[in-house]
Design a protein around this motif. Structure first.
Motif, PDB file in Angstrom:
ATOM      1  N   THR A 137       0.603 -10.676   7.717  1.00 14.71           N
ATOM      2  CA  THR A 137       1.126 -12.744   7.698  1.00 14.71           C
ATOM      3  C   THR A 137       2.468 -13.659   7.605  1.00 14.71           C
ATOM      4  O   THR A 137       2.783 -14.422   8.183  1.00 14.71           O
ATOM      5  CB  THR A 137      -0.587 -13.028   6.824  1.00 14.71           C
ATOM      6  OG1 THR A 137      -0.484 -12.939   5.207  1.00 14.71           O
ATOM      7  CG2 THR A 137      -1.625 -12.942   7.201  1.00 14.71           C
ATOM      8  N   GLY A 138       3.367 -13.320   6.428  1.00 16.32           N
ATOM      9  CA  GLY A 138       3.979 -13.676   6.112  1.00 16.32           C
ATOM     10  C   GLY A 138       5.443 -13.377   7.435  1.00 16.32           C
ATOM     11  O   GLY A 138       5.725 -13.890   7.407  1.00 16.32           O
ATOM     12  N   LEU A 139       5.304 -11.833   7.684  1.00 19.18           N
ATOM     13  CA  LEU A 139       5.986 -12.015   8.429  1.00 19.18           C
ATOM     14  C   LEU A 139       5.377 -12.376   9.965  1.00 19.18           C
ATOM     15  O   LEU A 139       6.429 -13.574  10.640  1.00 19.18           O
ATOM     16  CB  LEU A 139       6.100 -10.514   8.958  1.00 19.18           C
ATOM     17  CG  LEU A 139       6.754  -9.788   7.644  1.00 19.18           C
ATOM     18  CD1 LEU A 139       6.563  -7.769   7.927  1.00 19.18           C
ATOM     19  CD2 LEU A 139       8.511  -9.509   7.352  1.00 19.18           C
ATOM     20  N   PRO A 170      -1.204 -18.671  15.743  1.00 21.59           N
ATOM     21  CA  PRO A 170      -0.622 -18.628  15.150  1.00 21.59           C
ATOM     22  C   PRO A 170      -0.355 -16.755  14.472  1.00 21.59           C
ATOM     23  O   PRO A 170       0.618 -16.415  13.990  1.00 21.59           O
ATOM     24  CB  PRO A 170      -0.731 -19.238  13.748  1.00 21.59           C
ATOM     25  CG  PRO A 170      -2.555 -19.079  13.601  1.00 21.59           C
ATOM     26  CD  PRO A 170      -3.132 -19.371  15.235  1.00 21.59           C
ATOM     27  N   ARG A 171      -2.036 -16.000  14.392  1.00 17.60           N
ATOM     28  CA  ARG A 171      -1.482 -14.989  14.968  1.00 17.60           C
ATOM     29  C   ARG A 171      -3.003 -14.026  15.343  1.00 17.60           C
ATOM     30  O   ARG A 171      -3.704 -14.637  15.146  1.00 17.60           O
ATOM     31  CB  ARG A 171      -0.999 -14.595  12.989  1.00 17.60           C
ATOM     32  CG  ARG A 171      -2.431 -14.464  12.363  1.00 17.60           C
ATOM     33  CD  ARG A 171      -2.832 -14.289  11.186  1.00 17.60           C
ATOM     34  NE  ARG A 171      -1.889 -15.727  10.325  1.00 17.60           N
ATOM     35  CZ  ARG A 171      -2.418 -15.915   8.954  1.00 17.60           C
ATOM     36  NH1 ARG A 171      -3.395 -16.132   8.329  1.00 17.60           N
ATOM     37  NH2 ARG A 171      -1.185 -16.740   7.966  1.00 17.60           N
ATOM     38  N   PRO A 172      -2.884 -13.318  15.143  1.00 21.94           N
ATOM     39  CA  PRO A 172      -4.091 -12.220  15.348  1.00 21.94           C
ATOM     40  C   PRO A 172      -5.338 -12.669  14.457  1.00 21.94           C
ATOM     41  O   PRO A 172      -4.765 -12.990  13.424  1.00 21.94           O
ATOM     42  CB  PRO A 172      -3.648 -11.049  15.884  1.00 21.94           C
ATOM     43  CG  PRO A 172      -2.041 -10.791  15.965  1.00 21.94           C
ATOM     44  CD  PRO A 172      -1.946 -11.766  15.318  1.00 21.94           C
ATOM     45  N   PRO A 173      -6.352 -12.081  15.207  1.00 20.59           N
ATOM     46  CA  PRO A 173      -7.436 -13.185  13.788  1.00 20.59           C
ATOM     47  C   PRO A 173      -7.130 -11.241  13.611  1.00 20.59           C
ATOM     48  O   PRO A 173      -7.287 -10.259  13.773  1.00 20.59           O
ATOM     49  CB  PRO A 173      -9.104 -12.310  14.641  1.00 20.59           C
ATOM     50  CG  PRO A 173      -7.965 -12.836  16.387  1.00 20.59           C
ATOM     51  CD  PRO A 173      -7.082 -12.096  16.592  1.00 20.59           C
ATOM     52  N   ARG A 183     -13.670  -9.257  -5.308  1.00 22.85           N
ATOM     53  CA  ARG A 183     -11.950  -7.935  -4.966  1.00 22.85           C
ATOM     54  C   ARG A 183     -12.274  -9.380  -2.862  1.00 22.85           C
ATOM     55  O   ARG A 183     -11.466 -10.008  -2.861  1.00 22.85           O
ATOM     56  CB  ARG A 183     -11.376  -7.663  -5.140  1.00 22.85           C
ATOM     57  CG  ARG A 183     -10.695  -8.148  -6.701  1.00 22.85           C
ATOM     58  CD  ARG A 183      -9.663  -6.623  -6.516  1.00 22.85           C
ATOM     59  NE  ARG A 183      -8.679  -6.755  -6.593  1.00 22.85           N
ATOM     60  CZ  ARG A 183      -7.252  -6.216  -6.700  1.00 22.85           C
ATOM     61  NH1 ARG A 183      -7.717  -6.061  -7.799  1.00 22.85           N
ATOM     62  NH2 ARG A 183      -6.351  -6.887  -6.566  1.00 22.85           N
ATOM     63  N   THR A 184     -13.771  -8.572  -2.583  1.00 19.31           N
ATOM     64  CA  THR A 184     -13.392  -8.903  -1.430  1.00 19.31           C
ATOM     65  C   THR A 184     -13.769  -9.661  -0.678  1.00 19.31           C
ATOM     66  O   THR A 184     -12.849 -10.399  -0.301  1.00 19.31           O
ATOM     67  CB  THR A 184     -15.025  -7.741  -0.615  1.00 19.31           C
ATOM     68  OG1 THR A 184     -14.037  -6.532  -1.424  1.00 19.31           O
ATOM     69  CG2 THR A 184     -14.764  -7.384   1.087  1.00 19.31           C
ATOM     70  N   PRO A 185     -14.905 -10.882  -1.677  1.00 27.08           N
ATOM     71  CA  PRO A 185     -14.990 -11.919  -0.781  1.00 27.08           C
ATOM     72  C   PRO A 185     -13.602 -12.939  -1.456  1.00 27.08           C
ATOM     73  O   PRO A 185     -12.801 -13.824  -0.481  1.00 27.08           O
ATOM     74  CB  PRO A 185     -15.982 -12.559  -1.873  1.00 27.08           C
ATOM     75  CG  PRO A 185     -16.814 -11.670  -2.136  1.00 27.08           C
ATOM     76  CD  PRO A 185     -15.812 -10.441  -2.030  1.00 27.08           C
ATOM     77  N   ALA A 186     -12.880 -12.894  -2.632  1.00 32.40           N
ATOM     78  CA  ALA A 186     -11.677 -13.728  -2.322  1.00 32.40           C
ATOM     79  C   ALA A 186     -10.791 -13.245  -1.210  1.00 32.40           C
ATOM     80  O   ALA A 186      -9.852 -13.907  -0.686  1.00 32.40           O
ATOM     81  CB  ALA A 186     -11.005 -13.160  -3.873  1.00 32.40           C
ATOM     82  N   LEU A 187     -10.547 -12.099  -0.997  1.00 34.03           N
ATOM     83  CA  LEU A 187      -9.462 -12.061   0.278  1.00 34.03           C
ATOM     84  C   LEU A 187      -9.285 -12.073   0.722  1.00 34.03           C
ATOM     85  O   LEU A 187      -8.894 -12.969   2.036  1.00 34.03           O
ATOM     86  CB  LEU A 187      -9.373 -10.136   0.202  1.00 34.03           C
ATOM     87  CG  LEU A 187      -8.696  -9.166  -0.926  1.00 34.03           C
ATOM     88  CD1 LEU A 187      -8.903  -7.749  -0.952  1.00 34.03           C
ATOM     89  CD2 LEU A 187      -7.249  -9.979  -0.894  1.00 34.03           C
ATOM     90  N   ALA A 188     -11.511 -12.432   1.408  1.00 37.21           N
ATOM     91  CA  ALA A 188     -11.790 -12.535   2.995  1.00 37.21           C
ATOM     92  C   ALA A 188     -11.182 -14.327   3.191  1.00 37.21           C
ATOM     93  O   ALA A 188     -10.805 -15.067   4.179  1.00 37.21           O
ATOM     94  CB  ALA A 188     -13.398 -12.208   2.966  1.00 37.21           C
ATOM     95  N   ALA A 189     -12.014 -15.451   1.859  1.00 38.34           N
ATOM     96  CA  ALA A 189     -11.245 -16.327   2.283  1.00 38.34           C
ATOM     97  C   ALA A 189      -9.859 -16.689   2.279  1.00 38.34           C
ATOM     98  O   ALA A 189      -9.862 -18.082   2.583  1.00 38.34           O
ATOM     99  CB  ALA A 189     -11.747 -17.051   0.598  1.00 38.34           C
ATOM    100  N   LYS A 190      -9.117 -16.352   2.077  1.00 38.12           N
ATOM    101  CA  LYS A 190      -7.390 -15.931   1.379  1.00 38.12           C
ATOM    102  C   LYS A 190      -6.889 -15.089   3.205  1.00 38.12           C
ATOM    103  O   LYS A 190      -5.455 -16.515   3.399  1.00 38.12           O
ATOM    104  CB  LYS A 190      -6.719 -15.321   0.693  1.00 38.12           C
ATOM    105  CG  LYS A 190      -5.583 -15.482   0.237  1.00 38.12           C
ATOM    106  CD  LYS A 190      -5.098 -14.837  -1.328  1.00 38.12           C
ATOM    107  CE  LYS A 190      -3.252 -15.371  -1.247  1.00 38.12           C
ATOM    108  NZ  LYS A 190      -2.543 -14.376  -2.171  1.00 38.12           N
ATOM    109  N   TYR A 191      -7.321 -14.781   3.359  1.00 36.91           N
ATOM    110  CA  TYR A 191      -6.928 -14.602   5.018  1.00 36.91           C
ATOM    111  C   TYR A 191      -7.436 -14.002   6.233  1.00 36.91           C
ATOM    112  O   TYR A 191      -7.014 -14.011   7.255  1.00 36.91           O
ATOM    113  CB  TYR A 191      -6.268 -12.543   4.482  1.00 36.91           C
ATOM    114  CG  TYR A 191      -5.535 -12.136   3.294  1.00 36.91           C
ATOM    115  CD1 TYR A 191      -4.185 -13.599   3.740  1.00 36.91           C
ATOM    116  CD2 TYR A 191      -5.650 -12.183   2.151  1.00 36.91           C
ATOM    117  CE1 TYR A 191      -3.604 -13.270   2.664  1.00 36.91           C
ATOM    118  CE2 TYR A 191      -5.184 -11.761   1.307  1.00 36.91           C
ATOM    119  CZ  TYR A 191      -3.846 -12.478   1.083  1.00 36.91           C
ATOM    120  OH  TYR A 191      -2.996 -12.479   0.043  1.00 36.91           O
ATOM    121  N   ALA A 192      -8.645 -14.152   6.106  1.00 40.82           N
ATOM    122  CA  ALA A 192     -10.106 -13.684   6.840  1.00 40.82           C
ATOM    123  C   ALA A 192      -9.516 -15.098   8.078  1.00 40.82           C
ATOM    124  O   ALA A 192      -9.994 -15.901   7.835  1.00 40.82           O
ATOM    125  CB  ALA A 192     -11.210 -12.817   6.631  1.00 40.82           C
TER     126      ALA A 192
END
Length: 309
Positions: A137-139, A170-173, A183-192
């Motif tokens: 996502t940064g790239l 700004p980016r593909p879904p 960890r999975t819910p946290a990753l989803a909330a941050k990136y998904a």
């Protein structure tokens, strides 16, 4: 309800097989064609051998016109994050902005061993996954003319121009999925932009959607910022006899399929999807295991999908 076709090519499929199903997916009005990202078959010989997910999707990008294209899910162990960012961005450009990235930590140790791919312990895999999200996502988000640097626990990037850019801005879904409680819910909330539960019952789906919604609120996002989806095996017949025949063709028991998938007669399949709708799902990935049976897709498109409008 969005219906997407989801294939498992590692079980035995050529590119021509996948192209035929992708074109049927498009012609029959389904929303998207997705595929797994695996290099080793499970419980079968997998002949003629695996096809690479992103190589496949790049080819399909120029041989289809409308459908979305993506992975459930690419393993973060398979590709360096910079390489993955380039591959997905280029495929998105080739498709005219129709690509989605499902990304996970990886779980199938045997395929890593079979093809010489390092397979860290689970904690490190999740760290690498989060750092891969950060880098990809940064790239993509980096303004043109600037450079990107990243120093993580496992991964580093130095002085990257962050090119090429995907067509979608700004980016593909991005799709995050799984059943991990923390960890999975946290990753989803941050990136998904989408959260997917694979092959679970409605009770587990509802639990995970609630966890992800809570994580979104904790991260300052709205619960409904995300699409909530489920992946379920597909096995439907116009009659009981046709359903049983299709179950036998994929080596599954009819009763087990009815319990765990979109399965049975047309009315039973509709009811199964509606049960997931009631949990909050608005998208279903229909796992098609017999890639020679295009009539199966035609049946769903003509008799199941119209009842879900």
């Amino acid at each position: 309800m969005d219906l997407r076709i989801f294939t498992e090519p590692q079980q035995g499929a050529t590119y021509d097989d996948l192209l035929r199903i992708a074109r049927a997916t498009e012609d029959l009005g389904f929303d998207a064609f997705f595929r797994s990202d695996h290099y080793l078959a499970m419980n079968t010989d997998g002949l003629p051998g695996p096809t690479d997910a992103w190589l496949t999707l790049a080819a399909l990008a120029v041989q289809t016109e409308r459908i979305r294209l993506g992975t459930l899910v690419t393993s973060a162990t398979f590709r360096h994050p910079g390489q993955l960012a380039i591959q997905v961005a280029q495929t998105d450009q080739m498709s005219g902005g129709r690509v989605e990235l499902g990304l996970g930590a990886g779980w199938f140790a045997e395929e890593h061993a079979a093809y010489g791919i390092p397979f860290p312990v689970v904690g490190e895999r999740f760290t690498r996954l989060e750092e891969t999200f950060d880098i990809v996502t940064g790239l993509w988000d980096l303004p043109e003319g600037e450079t990107f640097d990243y120093a993580g626990e496992c991964l580093r990037v130095e002085n990257s121009p962050g090119l090429p850019k995907p067509a979608q801005r700004p980016r593909p879904p991005i799709i995050v999925g799984g059943t991990g409680p923390r960890r999975t819910p946290a990753l989803a909330a941050k990136y998904a932009s989408e959260f997917n539960v694979p092959f679970v019952d409605t009770g587990k789906a509802a639990e995970m959607y609630e966890r992800v919604g809570d994580a979104c609120e904790a991260a300052g996002r709205r619960r409904d910022d995300l699409v909530y989806s489920a992946a379920l095996v597909l096995c439907v017949g116009r009659t009981q006899e046709e359903f049983v025949r299709r179950a036998a063709a994929i080596g599954r028991e009819p009763d087990e399929l009815r319990e765990n998938g979109v399965a049975g007669t047309v009315d039973e399949a509709v009811a199964a999807i509606e049960r997931f709708r009631s949990t909050g799902a608005s998208r279903i990935y229909l796992q098609v295991l017999d890639l020679s049976d295009v009539d199966h897709l035609e049946l769903v498109a003509s008799q199941v999908a119209p009842q879900l409008a």
